[in-house]
Design an enzyme around this catalytic site. Structure first.
Site, PDB file in Angstrom:
ATOM      1  N   GLN A 200       0.853  -1.191   0.000  1.00  0.00           N
ATOM      2  CA  GLN A 200       0.000   0.000   0.000  1.00  0.00           C
ATOM      3  C   GLN A 200       0.895   1.248   0.000  1.00  0.00           C
ATOM      4  O   GLN A 200       1.547   1.564   0.984  1.00  0.00           O
ATOM      5  CB  GLN A 200      -0.919  -0.019   1.213  1.00  0.00           C
ATOM      6  CG  GLN A 200      -1.765  -1.288   1.312  1.00  0.00           C
ATOM      7  CD  GLN A 200      -2.789  -1.420   0.207  1.00  0.00           C
ATOM      8  OE1 GLN A 200      -3.773  -0.675   0.163  1.00  0.00           O
ATOM      9  NE2 GLN A 200      -2.561  -2.346  -0.718  1.00  0.00           N
ATOM     10  N   ARG A 220      -4.629   3.364   4.748  1.00  0.00           N
ATOM     11  CA  ARG A 220      -3.989   4.186   3.715  1.00  0.00           C
ATOM     12  C   ARG A 220      -4.277   3.594   2.336  1.00  0.00           C
ATOM     13  O   ARG A 220      -4.636   2.423   2.191  1.00  0.00           O
ATOM     14  CB  ARG A 220      -2.488   4.274   3.955  1.00  0.00           C
ATOM     15  CG  ARG A 220      -1.694   2.989   3.838  1.00  0.00           C
ATOM     16  CD  ARG A 220      -0.216   3.288   4.066  1.00  0.00           C
ATOM     17  NE  ARG A 220       0.624   2.096   3.977  1.00  0.00           N
ATOM     18  CZ  ARG A 220       0.986   1.347   4.992  1.00  0.00           C
ATOM     19  NH1 ARG A 220       0.527   1.628   6.211  1.00  0.00           N
ATOM     20  NH2 ARG A 220       1.783   0.303   4.826  1.00  0.00           N
ATOM     21  N   ALA A 241     -11.887   1.769   4.357  1.00  0.00           N
ATOM     22  CA  ALA A 241     -10.873   1.019   3.623  1.00  0.00           C
ATOM     23  C   ALA A 241     -10.020   1.932   2.741  1.00  0.00           C
ATOM     24  O   ALA A 241     -10.240   3.151   2.661  1.00  0.00           O
ATOM     25  CB  ALA A 241     -11.539  -0.061   2.786  1.00  0.00           C
ATOM     26  N   HIS A 242      -9.052   1.321   2.066  1.00  0.00           N
ATOM     27  CA  HIS A 242      -8.088   2.108   1.280  1.00  0.00           C
ATOM     28  C   HIS A 242      -8.742   2.824   0.099  1.00  0.00           C
ATOM     29  O   HIS A 242      -9.686   2.349  -0.505  1.00  0.00           O
ATOM     30  CB  HIS A 242      -6.920   1.232   0.808  1.00  0.00           C
ATOM     31  CG  HIS A 242      -7.314   0.047  -0.020  1.00  0.00           C
ATOM     32  ND1 HIS A 242      -6.419  -0.899  -0.430  1.00  0.00           N
ATOM     33  CD2 HIS A 242      -8.506  -0.362  -0.518  1.00  0.00           C
ATOM     34  CE1 HIS A 242      -7.027  -1.826  -1.140  1.00  0.00           C
ATOM     35  NE2 HIS A 242      -8.297  -1.517  -1.200  1.00  0.00           N
ATOM     36  N   ASN A 243      -8.207   4.016  -0.187  1.00  0.00           N
ATOM     37  CA  ASN A 243      -8.606   4.863  -1.318  1.00  0.00           C
ATOM     38  C   ASN A 243     -10.011   5.450  -1.199  1.00  0.00           C
ATOM     39  O   ASN A 243     -10.518   6.028  -2.161  1.00  0.00           O
ATOM     40  CB  ASN A 243      -8.508   4.098  -2.650  1.00  0.00           C
ATOM     41  CG  ASN A 243      -7.133   3.537  -2.903  1.00  0.00           C
ATOM     42  OD1 ASN A 243      -6.907   2.337  -2.734  1.00  0.00           O
ATOM     43  ND2 ASN A 243      -6.183   4.381  -3.257  1.00  0.00           N
TER      44      ASN A 243
END
Length: 356
Positions: A200, A220, A241-243
């Site tokens: 990530q 991240r 969660a990511h993004n």
């Protein structure tokens, strides 16, 4: 150091209201209508609370002009347009402030970190290389700031929080106990029956005036950053969660889960226990009621719900049976039945009109 009491006139000035009664009356704290004593101040947020206000022992009441006229037996008032907002303002006046400043002896801070002179760094805090902690920010015990993390001014980082992934927090951000910011996103590539971890490489960017509750996880990004814009408020036990990108002033209640790469607009309200599937877009000014499950884009503002509300158990069982029976009927067959019923009803209506 917090003051012990305020005069009625002072309180009225602080909430931009007009006082009625004894201007030097001493107020020691806020209280509910039920628990208030003579030197407490309460707010009355609508006519449905008038009966409670009438029997309350409070010394001062925050009310609207119309409510004041209905409380003729009381003496001291502060009249405002929005009593609840005035109450919110006063909670900060009577809140016990953290007065410590400086760095506790047990803290471990890398020499390259920049710590404001009026910040507070609690016991056993660990701060890595090139970190920045802004003016008047409070960092409680056992917090971990990994390398290159930045925290703006007037922030509050509660005990046992971990901030990694080079996260950047702007001003007046509050993060509560045991929350993780910048942890590794849940990214894996399936191949030949195995999951292959994706590093990530993104970060987390948090805007001004953001509040994050306890035991939350904000991951991240894989490539792009996870972003929480100004004014976002998040309750306890929430997974981001990511993004994910969350627009200004959106509120997310407890036990929600937002999957990766979701875009949530401004001024949304996500009810408790809701979940949003990955790679979806939610427009501005959307409200999801509690326990909603979002599986497709929401392109228009409004209130949305899903799931089945609470029934008495035997009623719920009957409902489930009927739903299963309905699922076994082909849609075309069901449509034909409905059309036939409608035709019968129209025929019956025509017959009744002829008889008249």
């Amino acid at each position: 150091m917090n003051r012990r009491s305020y005069r009625l006139e002072e309180i009225a000035h602080l909430v931009k209201g007009e006082y009625f009664g004894e201007k030097d009356f001493q107020i020691f704290n806020l209280a509910s209508l039920e628990k208030a004593h003579n030197h407490h101040i309460c707010f009355v947020n609508g006519e449905k609370y008038l009966a409670q206000a009438e029997v309350s022992q409070a010394g001062v009441y925050i009310v609207t002009e119309s409510l004041k006229q209905l409380l003729g037996s009381k003496k001291n008032f502060i009249v405002v347009n929005n009593p609840y907002l005035a109450f919110a303002t006063l909670t900060h006046i009577f809140d016990k402030k953290i007065s410590q400043r400086g760095i506790e002896s047990t803290a471990k801070i890398h020499p390259s970190a920049i710590i404001a002179d009026d910040a507070y760094i609690g016991h056993h805090v660990v701060i890595g290389e090139n970190c920045v902690v802004g003016n008047n920010t409070i960092i409680q015990a056992n917090v971990f700031l990994d390398d290159n993390v930045e925290v703006g001014k007037d922030g509050f980082i509660d005990a046992n929080v971990s901030i990694t992934g080079e996260a950047k927090l702007k001003d007046r951000v509050r993060i509560h106990t045991n929350t993780s910011i910048g942890s590794e996103g849940f990214g894996f590539a399936p191949y030949q029956g195995k999951w292959h971890r994706i590093a990530q490489l993104g970060s987390v960017l948090i805007g001004n005036d953001v509040r994050i509750g306890s035991n939350c996880c904000i991951d991240r990004g894989a490539l792009d950053d996870t972003i929480l814009e100004d004014g976002v408020i998040i309750d306890n036990l929430v997974q981001i969660a990511h993004n994910v990108q969350i627009g200004q002033n959106t509120a997310i209640a407890a036990n929600c889960a937002i999957a990766g790469s979701v875009r949530i607009g401004k001024n949304c309200i996500i009810g408790g226990g809701s979940a949003v599937a990955g790679h979806l877009n939610i427009a501005d000014n959307v409200t999801l009621t509690g326990m909603s499950m979002v599986t497709k884009n929401i392109s228009e503002a409004g209130t949305y719900s899903s799931g089945i509300g609470l029934f008495e158990n035997s009623h719920w069982k009957r409902t489930v049976v009927r739903l299963r029976q309905l699922a076994d009927v082909p849609l075309t067959q069901l449509t034909k039945r409905l059309d036939h019923m409608q035709a019968q009803l129209e025929s019956l209506e025509s017959t009744l009109k002829l008889r008249k």
